[in-house]
Design an enzyme around this catalytic site. Structure first.
Site, mmCIF file in Angstrom:
data_model
loop_
_atom_site.group_PDB
_atom_site.id
_atom_site.type_symbol
_atom_site.label_atom_id
_atom_site.label_comp_id
_atom_site.label_asym_id
_atom_site.label_seq_id
_atom_site.Cartn_x
_atom_site.Cartn_y
_atom_site.Cartn_z
ATOM 1 N N GLN A 39 0.830 -1.197 0.000
ATOM 2 C CA GLN A 39 0.000 0.000 0.000
ATOM 3 C C GLN A 39 0.870 1.256 0.000
ATOM 4 O O GLN A 39 2.024 1.223 0.425
ATOM 5 C CB GLN A 39 -0.912 0.004 1.228
ATOM 6 C CG GLN A 39 -1.973 -1.084 1.216
ATOM 7 C CD GLN A 39 -2.995 -0.867 0.107
ATOM 8 O OE1 GLN A 39 -3.534 0.220 -0.041
ATOM 9 N NE2 GLN A 39 -3.232 -1.908 -0.683
ATOM 10 N N ASP A 64 3.601 9.256 -18.577
ATOM 11 C CA ASP A 64 2.457 8.428 -18.937
ATOM 12 C C ASP A 64 1.349 8.612 -17.902
ATOM 13 O O ASP A 64 1.578 8.438 -16.698
ATOM 14 C CB ASP A 64 2.881 6.954 -18.996
ATOM 15 C CG ASP A 64 1.719 6.038 -19.330
ATOM 16 O OD1 ASP A 64 1.252 6.078 -20.478
ATOM 17 O OD2 ASP A 64 1.271 5.298 -18.428
ATOM 18 N N TYR A 69 -6.343 6.804 -13.988
ATOM 19 C CA TYR A 69 -5.391 6.943 -12.879
ATOM 20 C C TYR A 69 -5.873 7.957 -11.847
ATOM 21 O O TYR A 69 -5.082 8.765 -11.340
ATOM 22 C CB TYR A 69 -4.012 7.347 -13.408
ATOM 23 C CG TYR A 69 -3.339 6.327 -14.304
ATOM 24 C CD1 TYR A 69 -3.847 5.042 -14.456
ATOM 25 C CD2 TYR A 69 -2.178 6.656 -15.008
ATOM 26 C CE1 TYR A 69 -3.238 4.123 -15.280
ATOM 27 C CE2 TYR A 69 -1.557 5.735 -15.835
ATOM 28 C CZ TYR A 69 -2.089 4.476 -15.971
ATOM 29 O OH TYR A 69 -1.477 3.567 -16.794
#
Length: 265
Positions: A39, A64, A69
């Site tokens: 995490q 990118d 996202y």
């Protein structure tokens, strides 16, 4: 530390020259539903700004991102203000992420809306590359209007190149016959899509590599897994750049050092 400035590669016949490592930015905007071994917290704006500055100093010129996202595009817009000319920006269409789940839309209308939204979020009037973010059913995805729309957007000057971020050999090959480039999974553990790389090399098409380090899972592969992984990936002549997603400055430095060792500096 020496950088990647003298090792840029042509992305097929697009006219784009990219650093052999690109900065993946999923970790700038999303920490739910991601396939990393541990995490992590999203970085602050200052941390993200420092990471981007370091990437530039190390000779990385490719960033990118994607609508899927999370807040990545929205955050990158202000972070890249005043330095658009320094970066090759690759974004995507087709996948949206909300409420912890991915949703897909590969229609012509959504594709155009998505690109316009990315331009607004990234505060730019053009994108260097746009890839269709496949759900895995690559051949069906290619028939749903996104590619036709991206072709039109390229003619309009809103994007400079387009292609597929796919998951199958058949999809990658079909996409390269109709577009400029493909993003392909290729690493020490997964090399099934190598025929896509070979086709690209034979036909002057561009290749970007995703999961070059298997999303951080290569820790048990060989004496130096990062260097061995990049040796495989960057050793294929079709590969223009491997996209490495990190928000850790030391990891970024180490990845560049490993790439330079592989590239023989």
């Amino acid at each position: 530390m020496e950088g990647l400035h003298s090792h840029y590669r042509n992305l097929g016949s697009t006219g784009l020259s990219v650093s052999p490592l690109g900065l993946g930015t999923v970790k700038l905007g999303r920490n739910q539903g991601v396939k990393y071994p541990s995490q992590f917290q999203l970085p602050s704006d200052d941390e993200a700004r420092e990471l981007i500055a370091l990437a530039h100093d190390l000779g990385i010129n490719l960033i990118d991102t994607a609508p899927a996202y999370g807040t990545s595009e929205t955050r990158l817009g202000p972070l890249l203000a005043g330095q658009r000319h320094k970066w090759i920006i690759c974004s995507k269409v087709g996948e949206e992420f909300s409420d912890g789940e991915s949703h897909f839309d590969f229609s012509a209308a959504h594709t155009r809306r998505s690109v316009q939204r990315s331009l607004e979020r990234l505060q730019t009037d053009y994108l260097d590359m746009v890839l269709v973010h496949s759900n895995g059913d690559d051949l069906a995805v290619l028939e749903q209007g996104a590619f036709d729309t991206l072709e039109s957007l390229k003619r309009e000057g809103l994007i400079r190149a387009f292609g597929l971020s796919g998951k199958t050999i058949e999809g990658g090959l079909a996409a390269l016959q109709r577009s400029d480039c493909a993003m392909v999974t290729y690493n020490l553990r997964e090399q099934a899509e190598r025929p896509v790389l070979d086709f690209a090399l034979a036909h002057g098409k561009g290749i970007l590599i995703k999961k070059a380090l298997a999303s951080g899972h290569l820790c048990s592969e060989g004496a130096d897994p990062v260097q061995e992984g990049l040796k495989l990936v960057l050793g294929h002549q079709a590969v223009a750049s491997a996209i490495i997603g990190t928000i850790n400055r030391e990891h970024l430095k180490n990845n560049v050092a490993a790439a330079l060792a592989v590239l023989g500096t």
